[in-house]
Design a protein around this motif. Sequence first.
Motif, PDB file in Angstrom:
ATOM      1  N   ALA A  45      -6.791  -1.647  -7.661  1.00  0.00           N
ATOM      2  CA  ALA A  45      -6.394  -0.233  -7.630  1.00  0.00           C
ATOM      3  C   ALA A  45      -5.514   0.025  -6.400  1.00  0.00           C
ATOM      4  CB  ALA A  45      -7.637   0.671  -7.669  1.00  0.00           C
ATOM      5  N   SER A  46      -5.819   1.049  -5.627  1.00  0.00           N
ATOM      6  CA  SER A  46      -4.947   1.416  -4.506  1.00  0.00           C
ATOM      7  C   SER A  46      -5.005   0.440  -3.338  1.00  0.00           C
ATOM      8  CB  SER A  46      -5.292   2.824  -4.013  1.00  0.00           C
ATOM      9  OG  SER A  46      -4.817   3.792  -4.914  1.00  0.00           O
ATOM     10  N   LEU A  47      -5.882  -0.544  -3.366  1.00  0.00           N
ATOM     11  CA  LEU A  47      -5.857  -1.565  -2.322  1.00  0.00           C
ATOM     12  C   LEU A  47      -4.588  -2.407  -2.412  1.00  0.00           C
ATOM     13  CD1 LEU A  47      -8.764  -0.671  -1.808  1.00  0.00           C
ATOM     14  CD2 LEU A  47      -9.380  -3.066  -1.519  1.00  0.00           C
ATOM     15  N   GLY A  48      -3.840  -2.252  -3.503  1.00  0.00           N
ATOM     16  CA  GLY A  48      -2.534  -2.898  -3.584  1.00  0.00           C
ATOM     17  C   GLY A  48      -1.479  -2.215  -2.726  1.00  0.00           C
ATOM     18  N   LYS A  49      -1.691  -0.943  -2.364  1.00  0.00           N
ATOM     19  CA  LYS A  49      -0.693  -0.212  -1.577  1.00  0.00           C
ATOM     20  C   LYS A  49      -0.460  -0.827  -0.196  1.00  0.00           C
ATOM     21  CE  LYS A  49      -1.052   4.446  -3.657  1.00  0.00           C
ATOM     22  NZ  LYS A  49      -2.155   4.371  -4.640  1.00  0.00           N
ATOM     23  N   PRO A  50      -1.509  -1.129   0.599  1.00  0.00           N
ATOM     24  CA  PRO A  50      -1.247  -1.704   1.924  1.00  0.00           C
ATOM     25  C   PRO A  50      -0.557  -3.066   1.875  1.00  0.00           C
ATOM     26  CG  PRO A  50      -3.488  -0.832   1.809  1.00  0.00           C
ATOM     27  CD  PRO A  50      -2.942  -0.828   0.413  1.00  0.00           C
ATOM     28  N   VAL A  51      -0.805  -3.839   0.827  1.00  0.00           N
ATOM     29  CA  VAL A  51      -0.150  -5.141   0.696  1.00  0.00           C
ATOM     30  C   VAL A  51       1.345  -4.937   0.508  1.00  0.00           C
ATOM     31  CG1 VAL A  51      -0.086  -7.313  -0.582  1.00  0.00           C
ATOM     32  CG2 VAL A  51      -2.260  -6.107  -0.304  1.00  0.00           C
ATOM     33  N   PHE A  52       1.707  -4.032  -0.409  1.00  0.00           N
ATOM     34  CA  PHE A  52       3.117  -3.724  -0.627  1.00  0.00           C
ATOM     35  C   PHE A  52       3.733  -3.094   0.618  1.00  0.00           C
ATOM     36  CE2 PHE A  52       6.335  -0.572  -2.107  1.00  0.00           C
ATOM     37  CZ  PHE A  52       7.284  -1.471  -2.576  1.00  0.00           C
ATOM     38  N   TYR A 300      -9.729   2.348  13.334  1.00  0.00           N
ATOM     39  CA  TYR A 300      -9.852   1.595  12.093  1.00  0.00           C
ATOM     40  C   TYR A 300      -8.672   1.883  11.161  1.00  0.00           C
ATOM     41  CZ  TYR A 300     -14.793   0.928  13.303  1.00  0.00           C
ATOM     42  OH  TYR A 300     -15.971   0.596  13.925  1.00  0.00           O
ATOM     43  N   LEU A 301      -8.264   0.852  10.407  1.00  0.00           N
ATOM     44  CA  LEU A 301      -7.383   1.029   9.267  1.00  0.00           C
ATOM     45  C   LEU A 301      -8.252   0.931   8.018  1.00  0.00           C
ATOM     46  CD1 LEU A 301      -5.794  -0.883  11.499  1.00  0.00           C
ATOM     47  CD2 LEU A 301      -4.030  -0.884   9.752  1.00  0.00           C
ATOM     48  N   TRP A 302      -7.956   1.747   6.994  1.00  0.00           N
ATOM     49  CA  TRP A 302      -8.774   1.689   5.798  1.00  0.00           C
ATOM     50  C   TRP A 302      -7.973   2.128   4.564  1.00  0.00           C
ATOM     51  CZ3 TRP A 302     -10.133   5.922   2.681  1.00  0.00           C
ATOM     52  CH2 TRP A 302      -9.766   7.167   3.188  1.00  0.00           C
ATOM     53  N   GLN A 303      -8.490   1.742   3.422  1.00  0.00           N
ATOM     54  CA  GLN A 303      -7.933   2.170   2.133  1.00  0.00           C
ATOM     55  C   GLN A 303      -9.029   2.055   1.088  1.00  0.00           C
ATOM     56  OE1 GLN A 303      -4.530   3.191   1.045  1.00  0.00           O
ATOM     57  NE2 GLN A 303      -5.803   3.753  -0.705  1.00  0.00           N
ATOM     58  N   TRP A 304      -9.041   2.995   0.163  1.00  0.00           N
ATOM     59  CA  TRP A 304      -9.984   2.910  -0.952  1.00  0.00           C
ATOM     60  C   TRP A 304      -9.222   2.708  -2.241  1.00  0.00           C
ATOM     61  CZ3 TRP A 304      -7.359   7.258  -0.462  1.00  0.00           C
ATOM     62  CH2 TRP A 304      -7.272   8.159  -1.529  1.00  0.00           C
ATOM     63  N   GLY A 305      -9.927   2.252  -3.277  1.00  0.00           N
ATOM     64  CA  GLY A 305      -9.330   2.069  -4.591  1.00  0.00           C
ATOM     65  C   GLY A 305     -10.243   2.623  -5.665  1.00  0.00           C
ATOM     66  N   ASP A 306      -9.656   3.266  -6.666  1.00  0.00           N
ATOM     67  CA  ASP A 306     -10.434   3.914  -7.731  1.00  0.00           C
ATOM     68  C   ASP A 306      -9.549   3.958  -8.965  1.00  0.00           C
ATOM     69  OD1 ASP A 306     -11.798   5.615  -9.440  1.00  0.00           O
ATOM     70  OD2 ASP A 306     -12.357   7.027  -7.877  1.00  0.00           O
ATOM     71  N   ASN A 307      -9.799   3.098  -9.935  1.00  0.00           N
ATOM     72  CA  ASN A 307      -8.960   3.009 -11.137  1.00  0.00           C
ATOM     73  C   ASN A 307      -9.789   3.171 -12.403  1.00  0.00           C
ATOM     74  OD1 ASN A 307      -6.400   2.693 -10.086  1.00  0.00           O
ATOM     75  ND2 ASN A 307      -6.003   0.729 -11.046  1.00  0.00           N
ATOM     76  N   GLY A 308      -9.066   3.341 -13.497  1.00  0.00           N
ATOM     77  CA  GLY A 308      -9.694   3.355 -14.811  1.00  0.00           C
ATOM     78  C   GLY A 308     -10.635   4.516 -15.030  1.00  0.00           C
ATOM     79  N   GLY A 309     -10.310   5.670 -14.458  1.00  0.00           N
ATOM     80  CA  GLY A 309     -11.210   6.807 -14.601  1.00  0.00           C
ATOM     81  C   GLY A 309     -12.495   6.612 -13.821  1.00  0.00           C
ATOM     82  N   GLY A 310     -12.415   5.841 -12.737  1.00  0.00           N
ATOM     83  CA  GLY A 310     -13.572   5.671 -11.858  1.00  0.00           C
ATOM     84  C   GLY A 310     -14.512   4.559 -12.245  1.00  0.00           C
ATOM     85  N   ILE A 311     -13.997   3.473 -12.846  1.00  0.00           N
ATOM     86  CA  ILE A 311     -14.894   2.365 -13.215  1.00  0.00           C
ATOM     87  C   ILE A 311     -14.646   1.105 -12.388  1.00  0.00           C
ATOM     88  CG2 ILE A 311     -15.405   3.183 -15.535  1.00  0.00           C
ATOM     89  CD1 ILE A 311     -13.225   1.424 -16.642  1.00  0.00           C
ATOM     90  N   TRP A 312     -13.690   1.182 -11.479  1.00  0.00           N
ATOM     91  CA  TRP A 312     -13.569   0.170 -10.417  1.00  0.00           C
ATOM     92  C   TRP A 312     -13.519   0.918  -9.100  1.00  0.00           C
ATOM     93  CZ3 TRP A 312     -10.538  -0.443 -14.858  1.00  0.00           C
ATOM     94  CH2 TRP A 312     -10.813  -1.589 -15.622  1.00  0.00           C
TER      95      TRP A 312
END
Length: 358
Positions: A45-52, A300-312
């Motif tokens: 999910a959004s944990l891909g944003k910091p990599v990009f 701290y640096l942080w990021q959360w991820g939430d995809n698929g209507g909240g199932i990951w």
Amino acid sequence: MEIASLPGLGIGLVQDGRLAWEHYAGVADTGTNARVSATTLFPAASLGKPVFASAVLQLGDEGRIDLDRPLFDYLPEERPAGDRERRITTRHVLSHSSGFSNWRQDAAEPFASRFEPGTKFRYSGEGYYLLQRCVERITKTGTEAFMQERMGRWGMKTSTYLWRADAMERLAQGHSFFRDNEPPSRSYWDFNARVFELMQKSGKPAADWRHEQTLDAAKQMRRDLTAQSMRPNVASGLFTTVQDYAAFLGRLARPPGDAADLRPATYAEMLNGRIRVNSMQRWGLGFGLESSVPEAQPEYLWQWGDNGGGIWKNFTLVHPASGSAIVAFSNGTYGMRVIQRIVNEATGRDLAAFVWVG
């Protein structure tokens, strides 16, 4: 996990720039009872944003992208709503201060900002996807090819923003508490798999496909796509493993001069906290930032991820002062409640990020 009805979990702990501990529990798929393991692919999910974001900052260090150049200069065919939108830059996108909505609901809508860029915080996946398209123009290649080269530098050997032929066998499928965690429907991934199949049959390497080719493929399948549905998608489409993501965090947690292969000044700017979110949090270039006391320097640096209507539900946290980091992936509705307890135990702190995310 039993109390939270959470099927599966993967955790990685980074110390001194390397994966020091990893742990896997539960199942990736309640239908097959396949166990979560080191080879399990998690939808990040959004944990891909910091990599990009880190890859884009590398481009900036190389002089190939100007972080302060308006994005629509790279995409003259697009329709910003007005002059305010024409001032939006890479820095605004990475710090979620573009003013764009998270996602437009209609691809024909003009790109509209709610406020003067750089003055407020508004989380936006749409901005990241727009920047993805700019990077494709600059590099003259597909997002997947660009990111594979960058991720390879960081030891992310099996990750992808696109799809893998073995994805269905390796994926941590999402499970909804509200559907009794029944075996998930694999039709959720049909579009990914079908686009990937078209790419492979096209004669052009799938990694080289850009936004325009994917849009044409969607039309062949009679699909009207918004940016949120496009693949590859750096804002929400990373598939990765605990080991791969920990390898990235290991590079990021190292001292300035080596961190994610960024120049010290660029790394410092990532930690700068350009945009205030609340008294405990700011947003830098690619990451959320949190301090231990109100209005203090972030720790701290942080990021959360939430995809698929909240199932990951996923979370990552980096503590640059100690060169340590943690990542946790889960595949159920209440995964974040379990992850919060894990992070609290690892840090000895009750992070404000979990209150803000909800």
